[in-house]
Motif scaffolding. Structure first.
Motif, PDB file in Angstrom:
ATOM      1  N   ALA A 171      -2.683  -8.380  -6.017  1.00 51.12           N
ATOM      2  CA  ALA A 171      -2.192  -6.994  -5.921  1.00 51.12           C
ATOM      3  C   ALA A 171      -3.368  -6.025  -6.040  1.00 51.12           C
ATOM      4  CB  ALA A 171      -1.181  -6.728  -7.035  1.00 51.12           C
ATOM      5  N   LEU A 172      -4.315  -6.373  -6.933  1.00 54.74           N
ATOM      6  CA  LEU A 172      -5.475  -5.482  -7.127  1.00 54.74           C
ATOM      7  C   LEU A 172      -6.711  -6.342  -7.339  1.00 54.74           C
ATOM      8  CD1 LEU A 172      -6.654  -2.576  -7.739  1.00 54.74           C
ATOM      9  CD2 LEU A 172      -6.333  -3.160 -10.160  1.00 54.74           C
ATOM     10  N   ASP A 243      -5.708  -3.423  -2.846  1.00 52.77           N
ATOM     11  CA  ASP A 243      -4.802  -2.627  -3.696  1.00 52.77           C
ATOM     12  C   ASP A 243      -3.489  -2.486  -2.951  1.00 52.77           C
ATOM     13  OD1 ASP A 243      -3.351  -0.887  -5.137  1.00 52.77           O
ATOM     14  OD2 ASP A 243      -4.870   0.681  -5.272  1.00 52.77           O
ATOM     15  N   VAL A 244      -2.492  -3.308  -3.343  1.00 51.73           N
ATOM     16  CA  VAL A 244      -1.233  -3.270  -2.595  1.00 51.73           C
ATOM     17  C   VAL A 244      -0.561  -1.907  -2.695  1.00 51.73           C
ATOM     18  CG1 VAL A 244      -0.718  -5.739  -2.648  1.00 51.73           C
ATOM     19  CG2 VAL A 244      -0.014  -4.286  -4.591  1.00 51.73           C
ATOM     20  N   ALA A 246      -2.051   0.851  -2.496  1.00 55.70           N
ATOM     21  CA  ALA A 246      -2.659   1.762  -1.504  1.00 55.70           C
ATOM     22  C   ALA A 246      -2.146   1.434  -0.106  1.00 55.70           C
ATOM     23  CB  ALA A 246      -4.181   1.598  -1.532  1.00 55.70           C
ATOM     24  N   GLU A 247      -1.837   0.148   0.101  1.00 54.51           N
ATOM     25  CA  GLU A 247      -1.433  -0.241   1.462  1.00 54.51           C
ATOM     26  C   GLU A 247       0.092  -0.196   1.595  1.00 54.51           C
ATOM     27  OE1 GLU A 247      -3.023  -4.057   1.125  1.00 54.51           O
ATOM     28  OE2 GLU A 247      -5.102  -3.387   1.206  1.00 54.51           O
ATOM     29  N   GLY A 248       0.706   0.838   1.072  1.00 55.47           N
ATOM     30  CA  GLY A 248       2.163   0.950   1.255  1.00 55.47           C
ATOM     31  C   GLY A 248       2.930  -0.008   0.372  1.00 55.47           C
ATOM     32  N   GLY A 249       2.239  -0.710  -0.503  1.00 56.06           N
ATOM     33  CA  GLY A 249       2.968  -1.482  -1.523  1.00 56.06           C
ATOM     34  C   GLY A 249       3.566  -2.781  -1.037  1.00 56.06           C
ATOM     35  N   ASN A 250       3.259  -3.197   0.222  1.00 50.60           N
ATOM     36  CA  ASN A 250       3.842  -4.499   0.614  1.00 50.60           C
ATOM     37  C   ASN A 250       2.902  -5.614   0.172  1.00 50.60           C
ATOM     38  OD1 ASN A 250       1.709  -3.959   2.143  1.00 50.60           O
ATOM     39  ND2 ASN A 250       2.749  -4.002   4.107  1.00 50.60           N
ATOM     40  N   LYS A 251       3.431  -6.725  -0.025  1.00 46.98           N
ATOM     41  CA  LYS A 251       2.571  -7.830  -0.481  1.00 46.98           C
ATOM     42  C   LYS A 251       1.914  -8.504   0.704  1.00 46.98           C
ATOM     43  CE  LYS A 251       3.622  -9.687  -5.003  1.00 46.98           C
ATOM     44  NZ  LYS A 251       4.304 -10.685  -5.778  1.00 46.98           N
TER      45      LYS A 251
END
Lengths: 251, 68, 352
Positions: A171-172, A243-244, A246-251
């Motif tokens: 995730a990060l 950084d998930v 930052a990328e719209g939160g998708n995995k």
């Protein structure tokens, strides 16, 4: 006058065994500041490695478990899977995480384990007296690379954040440093984000902290800070590698 | 007014606070040693202290408490 | 109690779940794999955690993590995998953590074979890792015993705060027999005094650790453990004595081999040789008293193992070499036959 800066509550009020100028102490404090601010000391379980920070259980006020060399991510997985509502973090050095524990490091990220890894990269084995680490920079002199690390013989360093950024479960993956106050503030923000990720179950968060080892680098603390800036930061560029959020939160 | 207090027994004389202080008023004094034998840090001009706590932030041993 | 036909490996898994095991960390290796596969089907539904780790090393360390928080945890493997777990098991012992480790033995050394073996006896009972420590070692000889011993292992591990091993083998793991599962109260042991599951701001923080840099502190931690081991040796030994009251020759065997030996003993009796059998159910603590009682009338002993002879040392030690102890063994995965053993009995019996 009010106190504006002091020891965080969750950092136990004892002298540490770390060498003068060793930046472990700074990172310990930052982790505890984040734990205090989130009010989670009672729900946090920390895993310490084998290395200079093996006795971090005497410094972190939360419950602590000492893991075999390289296995902290596996221990943390066992803790987190059976105690999903608790906060779990590992605190590891570069020998622990990127040499003997590489499989554990890669797979805890591959599994997207909801834990935080605080990774101290000081390009050397500290506790055992200054041997080459997987992060030792080409040309760097250590006890086991007395003529400077020669990639022909001893290969190249491992850049952990870049490696783990390729894994979906990460995730990060952020590399920070504690050489200056602004960088220390940034490190604290990254640690806070990592713990927030855990709260939101976003997957594995690793904060790689470039750190100094004055004793085994054979330098004064301030010279060591300079060496970090001149040699380590160019080889290990600071920044966010994944950084998930930052990328719209998708995995 | 602000104050930088050194917990002398925790200081290891590493000097990181000296470089961090923007006002250049922190130094490692060479007269007194703490029980472990370290020359500890001290503020040489407390009136100039602005309480920014950068010394404390840079200290690896939580040996500095700052008031403001 | 309902009885159902189950494969050894699966009975081990079901027994663990019923014993309150809340997490299982596995890794595929023949002949143990069905245990992990069963866990992957059942554990989640039973409200527990199943995870296939990236290696046996990671698996044992996941057990260490879970167990540190007071949860009943288990892992299983077969011989080479147990070698990989040895450091973790030493840490479990040194950190005074309960855990159950199952070894479904296969032929060794090295990659060895996948047929049954008992060549890990020394590994399990003498030195499953560095440092002064023991772990409880149970040796089932039937699928029902595998169930009962898993339950016992979890209980004893919690009671004495130490790891416990079920030393089975590929034959037991793969065979199917009827079993029934006893009712179990899993939470009888209070772990709140040491478990590191978050102090909740209600207690001092707990530390799970095996590092003691000061020699006298490390010595104290070890001698405390050995005091507990003495208690265990006193109270926890278990063995089966079969036709030993009047036996001239005492056969010694454990696990699957004991089943073969029992039929050889019966055959010997039929031809007028007074044979008997001593079968240890606990390998550590070794049933010294029981063995001495069993061989009271015997003129000699015959130890039979699926190895080159490892338990034979403990037998000689237990009786202080007071009687001759012969040995017959097959290894590499070869299973001795009743006829072979009967032949040995006759050979030795004649010379007595």
């Amino acid at each position: 006058m009010a106190v504006v800066f002091e020891r965080p509550k969750s950092l136990i009020d004892v002298a540490t065994h770390y060498c003068p100028g060793c930046t472990h102490g700074i990172v310990h404090r930052l982790v505890c500041e984040v734990i205090d601010e989130m009010g989670i000391e009672g729900d946090t379980i920390g895993i310490c490695p084998v290395g200079c920070s093996v006795m971090a259980y005497d410094y972190f006020g939360c419950d602590m478990i000492e893991a075999p060399h390289g296995r902290a991510p596996a221990v943390a997985t066992g803790v987190k899977r059976t105690n999903p509502d608790k906060f779990v973090f590992t605190y590891q050095g570069d020998g622990d995480l990127a040499a003997i524990g590489t499989a554990e490091t890669v797979h805890v990220a591959a599994r997207g384990e909801n834990i935080v890894i605080i990774f101290i990269n000081n390009t050397i084995y500290g506790m055992t007296g200054g041997q080459m680490a997987p992060t030792t920079i080409p040309g760097q002199v250590t006890q086991t690379t007395p003529y400077g690390r020669d990639p022909e013989l001893a290969g190249y360093p491992v850049r952990v954040c870049e490696m783990l950024a390729t894994l979906t479960g990460t995730a990060l993956a952020q590399r920070v440093s504690v050489d200056t106050v602004p960088h220390i503030r940034e490190t604290k923000k990254a640690i806070r984000k990592a713990f927030e990720n855990q709260k939101e179950k976003r997957g594995l968060s690793i904060v790689e902290v470039l750190s100094t080892c004055p004793t085994n680098w054979g330098m004064s603390p301030t010279e060591a800070i300079k060496r970090l800036q001149d040699e380590m930061i160019p080889y290990y560029p600071l920044g966010v590698y994944k950084d998930v959020t930052a990328e719209g939160g998708n995995k | 007014m602000a104050k930088m207090n050194v917990i002398t027994e925790r200081c290891k004389g590493c000097g990181l606070c000296v470089t961090a202080c923007p006002k250049k008023i922190v130094s490692i004094q060479k007269e007194k040693r703490n029980r472990k034998g370290y020359f500890y840090a001290e503020c040489t001009d407390m009136d100039s202290c602005i309480g920014c706590a950068m010394c404390g932030i840079m200290c690896p041993d939580c040996a500095i408490v700052v008031e403001k | 109690m309902e009885r159902n036909l189950m494969k050894g490996n699966e009975a081990l898994a079901e027994a663990a779940i019923r014993a309150g095991c809340k997490c299982f960390f596995g890794y595929p290796i023949t002949p143990q794999t069905e245990l992990s596969a069963y866990m992957s089907k059942r554990m989640h539904k039973a409200g527990g955690v199943f995870l296939q780790a990236e290696s046996e090393i990671s698996a044992i360390n996941m057990v260490l993590g879970a167990s540190s928080t007071g949860v009943r945890a288990m892992t299983s493997s077969s011989s080479p995998g147990i070698s990989l777990k040895s450091e973790g098991i030493s840490y479990l012992a040194g950190s005074d953590l309960p855990a159950v480790i199952i070894n479904v033995q296969r032929g060794g050394p090295g990659l060895g074979g996948i047929q049954p073996s008992q060549a890990d006896y020394w590994q399990a009972t003498k030195a499953l890792g560095h440092g002064d420590f023991h772990l409880l070692v149970f040796a089932p000889a039937s699928v029902q015993e595998m169930v009962d011993m898993v339950v016992k292992a979890f209980d004893s591990a919690d009671k004495y705060r130490m790891p416990a091993m079920i030393l089975a083998d590929g034959l037991l793991g793969q065979m199917m027999e009827p079993v029934s599962f006893p009712e179990i109260n899993a939470d009888v042991h209070d772990k709140s005094s040491w478990a590191a599951n978050g102090h909740g701001n209600k207690r001092n923080h707990h530390i799970i650790n095996s590092l003691y840099l000061k020699p006298d502190e490390l010595e104290n931690s070890v001698t405390d453990r050995f005091a507990r081991y003495e208690l265990i040796k006193e109270n926890e030994t278990d063995a089966e004595l079969y036709l030993t009251d009047d036996c001239d020759i005492l056969l010694c065997a454990y696990g699957a081999t004991a089943r073969v030996v029992k039929s050889a003993v019966n055959s010997a009796r039929e031809v007028g040789i007074k044979a008997g059998m001593f079968r240890p159910k606990t390998l550590w603590p070794f049933p010294v008293k029981e063995l001495n009682k069993a061989c009271a009338s015997a003129k000699c002993l015959l130890d039979v193992e699926m190895s080159m002879g490892q338990m034979i040392d403990d037998i000689k030690l237990a009786i202080n070499c007071s009687k001759p102890v012969h040995f017959f063994g097959r290894t590499g995965g070869v299973i001795p036959t009743p006829a072979e053993i009967l032949g040995e009995i006759k050979k030795i019996g004649g010379a007595v």
